[in-house]
Motif scaffolding. Structure first.
Motif, PDB file in Angstrom:
ATOM      1  N   GLY A  44     -25.327 -20.938  11.903  1.00  0.00           N
ATOM      2  CA  GLY A  44     -25.985 -20.772  10.605  1.00  0.00           C
ATOM      3  C   GLY A  44     -27.131 -19.787  10.664  1.00  0.00           C
ATOM      4  O   GLY A  44     -27.250 -18.893   9.809  1.00  0.00           O
ATOM      5  N   LEU A  45     -27.980 -19.910  11.673  1.00  0.00           N
ATOM      6  CA  LEU A  45     -29.114 -19.002  11.809  1.00  0.00           C
ATOM      7  C   LEU A  45     -28.650 -17.583  12.130  1.00  0.00           C
ATOM      8  O   LEU A  45     -29.264 -16.605  11.683  1.00  0.00           O
ATOM      9  CB  LEU A  45     -30.062 -19.515  12.890  1.00  0.00           C
ATOM     10  N   SER A  46     -27.581 -17.460  12.910  1.00  0.00           N
ATOM     11  CA  SER A  46     -27.039 -16.141  13.226  1.00  0.00           C
ATOM     12  C   SER A  46     -26.537 -15.430  11.974  1.00  0.00           C
ATOM     13  O   SER A  46     -26.770 -14.236  11.781  1.00  0.00           O
ATOM     14  CB  SER A  46     -25.895 -16.261  14.242  1.00  0.00           C
ATOM     15  N   LEU A  47     -25.847 -16.175  11.124  1.00  0.00           N
ATOM     16  CA  LEU A  47     -25.320 -15.594   9.890  1.00  0.00           C
ATOM     17  C   LEU A  47     -26.453 -15.098   8.992  1.00  0.00           C
ATOM     18  O   LEU A  47     -26.363 -14.025   8.389  1.00  0.00           O
ATOM     19  CB  LEU A  47     -24.463 -16.618   9.144  1.00  0.00           C
ATOM     20  N   MET A  48     -27.530 -15.876   8.905  1.00  0.00           N
ATOM     21  CA  MET A  48     -28.680 -15.439   8.107  1.00  0.00           C
ATOM     22  C   MET A  48     -29.349 -14.214   8.734  1.00  0.00           C
ATOM     23  O   MET A  48     -29.790 -13.310   8.030  1.00  0.00           O
ATOM     24  CB  MET A  48     -29.682 -16.588   7.965  1.00  0.00           C
ATOM     25  N   ALA A  49     -29.389 -14.169  10.058  1.00  0.00           N
ATOM     26  CA  ALA A  49     -30.068 -13.075  10.756  1.00  0.00           C
ATOM     27  C   ALA A  49     -29.346 -11.743  10.574  1.00  0.00           C
ATOM     28  O   ALA A  49     -29.986 -10.685  10.485  1.00  0.00           O
ATOM     29  CB  ALA A  49     -30.197 -13.392  12.242  1.00  0.00           C
ATOM     30  N   VAL A  50     -27.999 -11.773  10.503  1.00  0.00           N
ATOM     31  CA  VAL A  50     -27.243 -10.512  10.409  1.00  0.00           C
ATOM     32  C   VAL A  50     -26.985 -10.087   8.968  1.00  0.00           C
ATOM     33  O   VAL A  50     -26.379  -9.039   8.737  1.00  0.00           O
ATOM     34  CB  VAL A  50     -25.897 -10.603  11.176  1.00  0.00           C
ATOM     35  N   LYS A  51     -27.441 -10.877   8.017  1.00  0.00           N
ATOM     36  CA  LYS A  51     -27.204 -10.533   6.606  1.00  0.00           C
ATOM     37  C   LYS A  51     -27.622  -9.112   6.255  1.00  0.00           C
ATOM     38  O   LYS A  51     -26.877  -8.391   5.558  1.00  0.00           O
ATOM     39  CB  LYS A  51     -27.908 -11.537   5.685  1.00  0.00           C
ATOM     40  N   PRO A  52     -28.806  -8.623   6.705  1.00  0.00           N
ATOM     41  CA  PRO A  52     -29.209  -7.251   6.348  1.00  0.00           C
ATOM     42  C   PRO A  52     -28.253  -6.176   6.855  1.00  0.00           C
ATOM     43  O   PRO A  52     -28.262  -5.050   6.349  1.00  0.00           O
ATOM     44  CB  PRO A  52     -30.588  -7.112   7.013  1.00  0.00           C
ATOM     45  N   LEU A  53     -27.409  -6.504   7.836  1.00  0.00           N
ATOM     46  CA  LEU A  53     -26.482  -5.520   8.408  1.00  0.00           C
ATOM     47  C   LEU A  53     -25.201  -5.388   7.592  1.00  0.00           C
ATOM     48  O   LEU A  53     -24.377  -4.513   7.881  1.00  0.00           O
ATOM     49  CB  LEU A  53     -26.144  -5.909   9.850  1.00  0.00           C
ATOM     50  N   GLY A  54     -25.021  -6.260   6.613  1.00  0.00           N
ATOM     51  CA  GLY A  54     -23.870  -6.118   5.720  1.00  0.00           C
ATOM     52  C   GLY A  54     -22.716  -7.056   6.023  1.00  0.00           C
ATOM     53  O   GLY A  54     -22.739  -7.847   6.979  1.00  0.00           O
ATOM     54  N   ILE A  55     -21.690  -6.942   5.197  1.00  0.00           N
ATOM     55  CA  ILE A  55     -20.557  -7.862   5.242  1.00  0.00           C
ATOM     56  C   ILE A  55     -19.782  -7.768   6.545  1.00  0.00           C
ATOM     57  O   ILE A  55     -19.261  -8.767   7.050  1.00  0.00           O
ATOM     58  CB  ILE A  55     -19.622  -7.601   4.031  1.00  0.00           C
ATOM     59  N   SER A  56     -19.708  -6.564   7.129  1.00  0.00           N
ATOM     60  CA  SER A  56     -18.965  -6.404   8.386  1.00  0.00           C
ATOM     61  C   SER A  56     -19.633  -7.211   9.503  1.00  0.00           C
ATOM     62  O   SER A  56     -18.946  -7.776  10.363  1.00  0.00           O
ATOM     63  CB  SER A  56     -18.874  -4.929   8.779  1.00  0.00           C
ATOM     64  N   ALA A  57     -20.956  -7.282   9.487  1.00  0.00           N
ATOM     65  CA  ALA A  57     -21.674  -8.052  10.501  1.00  0.00           C
ATOM     66  C   ALA A  57     -21.421  -9.549  10.326  1.00  0.00           C
ATOM     67  O   ALA A  57     -21.350 -10.293  11.324  1.00  0.00           O
ATOM     68  CB  ALA A  57     -23.170  -7.761  10.417  1.00  0.00           C
ATOM     69  N   ILE A  58     -21.260  -9.988   9.085  1.00  0.00           N
ATOM     70  CA  ILE A  58     -20.949 -11.403   8.827  1.00  0.00           C
ATOM     71  C   ILE A  58     -19.592 -11.750   9.424  1.00  0.00           C
ATOM     72  O   ILE A  58     -19.449 -12.755  10.141  1.00  0.00           O
ATOM     73  CB  ILE A  58     -20.947 -11.689   7.308  1.00  0.00           C
ATOM     74  N   PHE A  59     -18.592 -10.914   9.159  1.00  0.00           N
ATOM     75  CA  PHE A  59     -17.251 -11.181   9.687  1.00  0.00           C
ATOM     76  C   PHE A  59     -17.229 -11.077  11.211  1.00  0.00           C
ATOM     77  O   PHE A  59     -16.525 -11.844  11.885  1.00  0.00           O
ATOM     78  CB  PHE A  59     -16.240 -10.217   9.073  1.00  0.00           C
ATOM     79  N   THR A  60     -17.984 -10.147  11.766  1.00  0.00           N
ATOM     80  CA  THR A  60     -18.060 -10.009  13.227  1.00  0.00           C
ATOM     81  C   THR A  60     -18.659 -11.260  13.855  1.00  0.00           C
ATOM     82  O   THR A  60     -18.196 -11.749  14.890  1.00  0.00           O
ATOM     83  CB  THR A  60     -18.896  -8.777  13.613  1.00  0.00           C
ATOM     84  N   THR A  61     -19.690 -11.805  13.215  1.00  0.00           N
ATOM     85  CA  THR A  61     -20.318 -13.027  13.718  1.00  0.00           C
ATOM     86  C   THR A  61     -19.339 -14.189  13.694  1.00  0.00           C
ATOM     87  O   THR A  61     -19.226 -14.942  14.673  1.00  0.00           O
ATOM     88  CB  THR A  61     -21.559 -13.371  12.863  1.00  0.00           C
ATOM     89  N   TYR A  62     -18.609 -14.328  12.600  1.00  0.00           N
ATOM     90  CA  TYR A  62     -17.582 -15.367  12.529  1.00  0.00           C
ATOM     91  C   TYR A  62     -16.538 -15.177  13.627  1.00  0.00           C
ATOM     92  O   TYR A  62     -16.103 -16.141  14.270  1.00  0.00           O
ATOM     93  CB  TYR A  62     -16.895 -15.340  11.159  1.00  0.00           C
ATOM     94  N   PHE A  63     -16.125 -13.936  13.823  1.00  0.00           N
ATOM     95  CA  PHE A  63     -15.084 -13.647  14.819  1.00  0.00           C
ATOM     96  C   PHE A  63     -15.552 -14.028  16.221  1.00  0.00           C
ATOM     97  O   PHE A  63     -14.822 -14.674  16.978  1.00  0.00           O
ATOM     98  CB  PHE A  63     -14.728 -12.152  14.773  1.00  0.00           C
ATOM     99  N   ILE A  64     -16.772 -13.654  16.560  1.00  0.00           N
ATOM    100  CA  ILE A  64     -17.300 -13.937  17.902  1.00  0.00           C
ATOM    101  C   ILE A  64     -17.367 -15.441  18.156  1.00  0.00           C
ATOM    102  O   ILE A  64     -16.906 -15.940  19.203  1.00  0.00           O
ATOM    103  CB  ILE A  64     -18.694 -13.298  18.086  1.00  0.00           C
ATOM    104  N   TYR A  65     -17.921 -16.185  17.206  1.00  0.00           N
ATOM    105  CA  TYR A  65     -18.049 -17.629  17.403  1.00  0.00           C
ATOM    106  C   TYR A  65     -16.681 -18.330  17.366  1.00  0.00           C
ATOM    107  O   TYR A  65     -16.483 -19.337  18.056  1.00  0.00           O
ATOM    108  CB  TYR A  65     -18.993 -18.226  16.363  1.00  0.00           C
TER     109      TYR A  65
END
Length: 323
Positions: A286-307
């Motif tokens: 949850g905290l990771s998703l909030m942290a990468v929000k400024p980097l855009g939608i691709s960063a959100i999907f990348t975070t989901y993919f990694i976890y």
């Protein structure tokens, strides 16, 4: 001052609901009897989620929460109490109630936000999201503390994110109050359970979490981020469903094949340790998703993919060893 009083009241209602079921659950037939698929070995009272339901109703009244959130939540919870904890409704009957309550919420919400036809096109997939989350949460409520801890962390994350996006303060307080009621319940469910949430509580938490995710979201990105606040429940349930489909196992049959169940049962890991581990993982995602929000939608999907890859690799190791 009102907010603080409501938070403490929610805590005590969560506590009182658990206490009441410990004392009166057996007299009214609210017992969970162990079987070959259970992760406990003695009968324990269930239905303590009634305390969370009362907390939600009381807080909704004082915070003037919209009827299209608390009313279907009440209906889902009562149906779960009647058709899951006390008696039995068929899967079709339960899904009918869940979808009906989800559509009630979505249709009234659409009138409030005045999105018109664009929102109506999303009603069916969003209803599936609500019903899926409600039932996933119920399926994941199988060991001491796991559902209460997930509720505590999930709604605190919602409250924090809601504050970041300038959501209605009443809904932020509402989320904190639900977390407080989960803490009250956990006093009797963690580290060693004396009482269980029951369907009345677990389906209620999943339902209201998914509804708040939709209600608070200002954009698709907000929705994607907040959905991840109970990520461990989603990834464990979905990956387990894939395994069961591969093995041609009926999905409506109860089982012990979730990773959290394998950890607690086959690996003999203490329930409290598994539950805390899932909670830590939940908070990190949850905290990771909030942290990468400024980097855009691709960063959100990348975070989901990694976890997701991390969880799947660990789960495959556990499954190959114990299945």
């Amino acid at each position: 001052m009102k907010e603080i009083i409501l938070i403490f009241l929610s805590f005590f209602l969560g506590l009182a609901g658990a206490w009441a079921l410990i004392w009166f659950g057996e007299r009214i037939g609210m017992m969970d009897l162990p079987n070959e698929r259970s992760s406990h070995n003695k009968k324990i009272c269930k239905g303590a989620g009634i305390g969370l339901l009362f907390a939600i109703l009381v807080v909704s009244f004082f915070l003037k929460i919209a009827h299209f959130l608390w009313l279907p939540s009440l209906a889902v919870s009562v149906a779960s109490l009647w058709g899951g904890d006390r008696y039995k409704l068929t899967v079709k009957q339960r899904l009918f109630v869940h979808f009906g309550c989800s559509l009630y919420f979505l249709l009234f919400l659409s009138e409030t936000i005045k999105m018109g036809g664009a929102f109506y096109l999303l009603c069916i997939p969003l209803a599936v999201f609500i019903v899926g989350t409600s039932n996933f949460y119920n399926f994941m409520d199988g060991i001491d503390g796991i559902a209460g801890i997930a509720g505590l962390i999930g709604f605190l994350l919602l409250a924090n994110y809601g504050k970041c996006i300038n959501a209605d303060p009443n809904y932020i307080t509402f989320c904190v109050c639900i977390s407080a009621s989960c803490i009250g319940f956990l006093f009797f469910n963690f580290p060693k359970a004396k009482v269980f949430l029951g369907d009345v509580g677990s389906i209620l938490i999943g339902f209201i979490f998914s509804c708040l995710t939709i209600l608070l979201a200002h954009s698709a990105m907000d929705f994607l981020i907040m959905s991840g606040f109970i990520f461990p429940f989603y990834i464990d349930e979905i990956s387990t469903m894939v395994v069961r489909i591969k093995d041609k196992e009926p999905l409506i049959i109860a089982h012990r094949r979730h990773i959290y169940q394998l950890l607690a049962n086959e690996m003999k890991t203490p329930h409290w340790l598994v539950s805390v581990g899932y909670g830590i993982f939940q908070a990190i995602v949850g905290l990771s998703l909030m942290a990468v929000k400024p980097l855009g939608i691709s960063a959100i999907f990348t975070t989901y993919f990694i976890y997701s890859i991390l969880f799947i690799v660990i789960s495959l190791f556990i499954r190959f060893r114990f299945c």
